[in-house]
Design an enzyme around this catalytic site. Structure first.
Site, short mmCIF file in Angstrom:
data_model
loop_
_atom_site.label_atom_id
_atom_site.label_comp_id
_atom_site.label_asym_id
_atom_site.label_seq_id
_atom_site.Cartn_x
_atom_site.Cartn_y
_atom_site.Cartn_z
CE LYS A 23 -5.67 5.98 -8.01
NZ LYS A 23 -4.62 6.87 -8.56
CE1 TYR A 67 1.00 -21.94 11.15
CE2 TYR A 67 -0.31 -19.94 10.97
CZ TYR A 67 -0.17 -21.31 10.79
OH TYR A 67 -1.20 -22.03 10.26
C1 PLP Z 1 -4.57 8.05 -7.83
C2 PLP Z 1 -4.38 9.38 -8.44
C3 PLP Z 1 -4.82 10.55 -7.81
C4 PLP Z 1 -5.33 10.56 -6.38
O1 PLP Z 1 -4.24 10.55 -5.51
P1 PLP Z 1 -4.41 10.60 -3.92
O2 PLP Z 1 -3.03 10.62 -3.40
O3 PLP Z 1 -5.13 9.35 -3.54
O4 PLP Z 1 -5.20 11.82 -3.63
C5 PLP Z 1 -4.72 11.74 -8.50
N1 PLP Z 1 -4.19 11.78 -9.74
C6 PLP Z 1 -3.72 10.70 -10.36
C7 PLP Z 1 -3.14 10.81 -11.71
C8 PLP Z 1 -3.79 9.46 -9.74
O5 PLP Z 1 -3.31 8.38 -10.36
#
Ligand code: PLP
Length: 364
Positions: A34, A256
Site C-alpha cells: 500500500k 535558518y
Molecule cells: C499496513 C498493514 C499491514 C502491514 O503492517 P507492517 O507493520 O508494515 O508489517 C498489515 N495489516 C494491515 C491491516 C495493515 O493495514
C-alpha cells in the site's frame, strides 16, 4: 544534467526480505505494498515480487492500478470497498475485500455482483480502529451469507503493539481471537507479529495468510531488534550529491535560525536534498549522513532543497561526492528515531521530485 538526488532501489533485497517473511510465516504471505509500496513504487514492488503469494493494498484504487499493470496474483484490499461501485469493481477484477463494518455489506447488497467476492472478516481484537466485536460475528456472517455473493476466506485482525517486547496488550489480542471456535482460518500477523510467539495457553494460533509490510523494505518492525539482527537488508538507499564545500569560522552559525554554532573552524558540506525531497525537517544536529565513505553529522536546520553537514573530520570529501541519507550505510530506523518518527513515515514522505532507480542492472 539532472539533479542527482535519487532513491536507489535494490529489488533483490526486497525479494530477500520477502523470503524471510515467507520462512517465518505459518502459511502464505501477502506482501503489503500500500501507499505506493511504502514509497518504493506500487507496480514496481509487485513486479519485483512476482512470486509472492499475493499482495495487500489499502484501497480499491491501488488494487485496480495493479490489475491495470497486468498483476494477476491475489490482491487483498485492507480497508475494503468504500461504496457499491467498488464492490462491483472487486467482483470484476477478482479483488479480495476486507469487511470491517456492516454498512459495507449493505453496499454489497445494493451492488449487482456478477461473481462472488472473496472477503476477509475483520475482527476488532483490541486495537479499536475498525472491525467487528466477537458478539457481532455470527449475525454478520449470517447476513453476508444471505446476500449470496460473498464468500469469507479468512478471519482477520490487526495488532496494536506487536512491535513492543513482551507486550501484554499483544497477548490480550491473541486471547481475544482464541476465545471462540472459528470455521475460518486466520490472517493476523503484520511484520512485527511474524517475529513474535503466538501462543495462547499452550495453543498456537496459526496464520493462514500473514501480511508483512515494513520488514519487506528492510526496516525493523521491532523496537528491541534492528534490521541487521533480523537478517533484513535495506531496499532503498536515499542518495544525493555534495554540491559545495566551504570553511566557517569558529563562533559562526549556520542555516535558518542559526541553530548550530561552530565550536571550531569547520568545513561545511552542502548536500542537494531537503524536506522538499522528503528528508525530514526535524532531523536534529548530529543525525548521521554518509558522505563518500565516512559518517558526517548533520549541522543546522534542514532546508527545502539543501542540508549542511560537518566535513571537518572527513578532509577527503569533494564536491560531486555521493551522499547517502539512509540505506546501505545509514540505518533508516536510526534516522527515524532521531526525528521522533518511524521508518514507515520516512519512506512514505519521499516526494515525486526524487527519482527512483533500480540498484543493479537486473530488471525489476
Ligand atoms: C499496513 C498493514 C499491514 C502491514 O503492517 P507492517 O507493520 O508494515 O508489517 C498489515 N495489516 C494491515 C491491516 C495493515 O493495514
Amino acid at each position: 544534467m539532472t539533479r542527482s538526488t535519487h532513491a536507489l532501489i535494490n529489488w533483490s533485497h526486497l525479494r530477500h526480505n520477502y523470503g524471510i517473511a515467507k520462512q517465518l510465516a505459518d502459511g502464505e504471505a501477502y506482501a503489503v505494498i500500500k501507499a505506493n509500496g511504502y514509497g518504493h513504487g506500487l507496480v514496481a514492488c509487485a513486479s519485483a515480487l512476482s512470486e509472492a503469494d499475493g499482495f495487500a493494498v489499502a484501497c480499491v484504487d491501488e488494487a485496480l492500478a495493479l490489475r491495470k499493470a497486468g498483476i494477476q496474483r491475489p490482491i487483498l484490499v485492507l480497508q475494503g470497498a468504500y461504496d457499491s461501485e467498488e464492490w462491483q469493481q472487486a467482483s470484476e477484477h477478482n479483488l479480495k475485500l476486507v469487511v470491517h463494518h456492516r454498512h459495507q455489506l449493505e453496499q454489497a447488497a445494493a451492488a449487482k455482483l456478477k461473481h462472488k467476492v472473496v472477503c476477509f472478516l475483520k475482527v476488532n481484537s483490541g486495537m479499536n480502529r475498525v472491525g467487528f466485536h466477537l458478539a457481532e460475528v455470527d449475525s454478520t456472517l449470517a447476513y453476508a451469507e444471505s446476500l449470496g455473493q460473498i464468500e469469507f476466506e479468512c478471519v482477520m485482525s490487526h495488532f496494536a503493539t506487536a512491535d513492543e517486547p513482551d507486550s501484554p496488550a499483544f497477548k490480550q489480542q491473541l486471547h481475544y481471537m482464541a476465545q471462540r471456535p472459528w470455521h475460518l482460518p486466520f490472517s493476523l500477523c503484520n511484520s512485527a507479529a511474524i517475529f513474535r510467539p503466538r501462543l495462547v495457553e499452550g495453543e498456537f494460533l496459526s496464520d493462514a495468510i500473514s501480511r508483512p509490510g515494513i520488514m519487506l523494505y528492510g526496516s525493523s518492525p521491532l523496537q528491541d531488534k534492528n534490521a541487521t539482527e533480523l537478517g533484513l537488508k535495506p531496499v532503498m538507499s536515499l542518495r544525493a550529491e555534495l554540491i559545495s564545500i566551504h570553511a566557517m569560522a569558529q563562533g559562526e552559525s549556520i542555516g535558518y535560525g542559526g541553530t548550530w554554532q561552530a565550536s571550531r573552524e569547520t568545513q561545511v558540506g552542502v548536500v542537494a536534498i531537503g524536506y522538499g525531497d522528503g528528508y525530514p525537517r526535524h532531523a536534529p544536529n548530529g543525525t548521521p549522513v554518509w558522505v563518500s565513505g565516512a559518517i558526517c553529522p548533520l549541522i543546522g536546520r534542514v532546508s527545502m532543497d539543501m542540508i549542511t553537514v560537518d566535513l571537518t573530520d572527513h578532509p577527503n570529501a569533494q564536491i560531486g561526492d555521493t551522499v547517502e541519507l539512509w540505506g546501505e550505510h545509514v540505518d533508516v530506523d536510526q534516522v527515524a528515531k532521531l526525528c521522533g518518527t518511524i521508518g514507515y513515515e520516512l519512506f512514505c514522505q519521499i516526494t515525486p521530485r526524487v527519482r527512483r532507480l533500480a540498484a543493479s542492472s537486473e530488471q525489476a
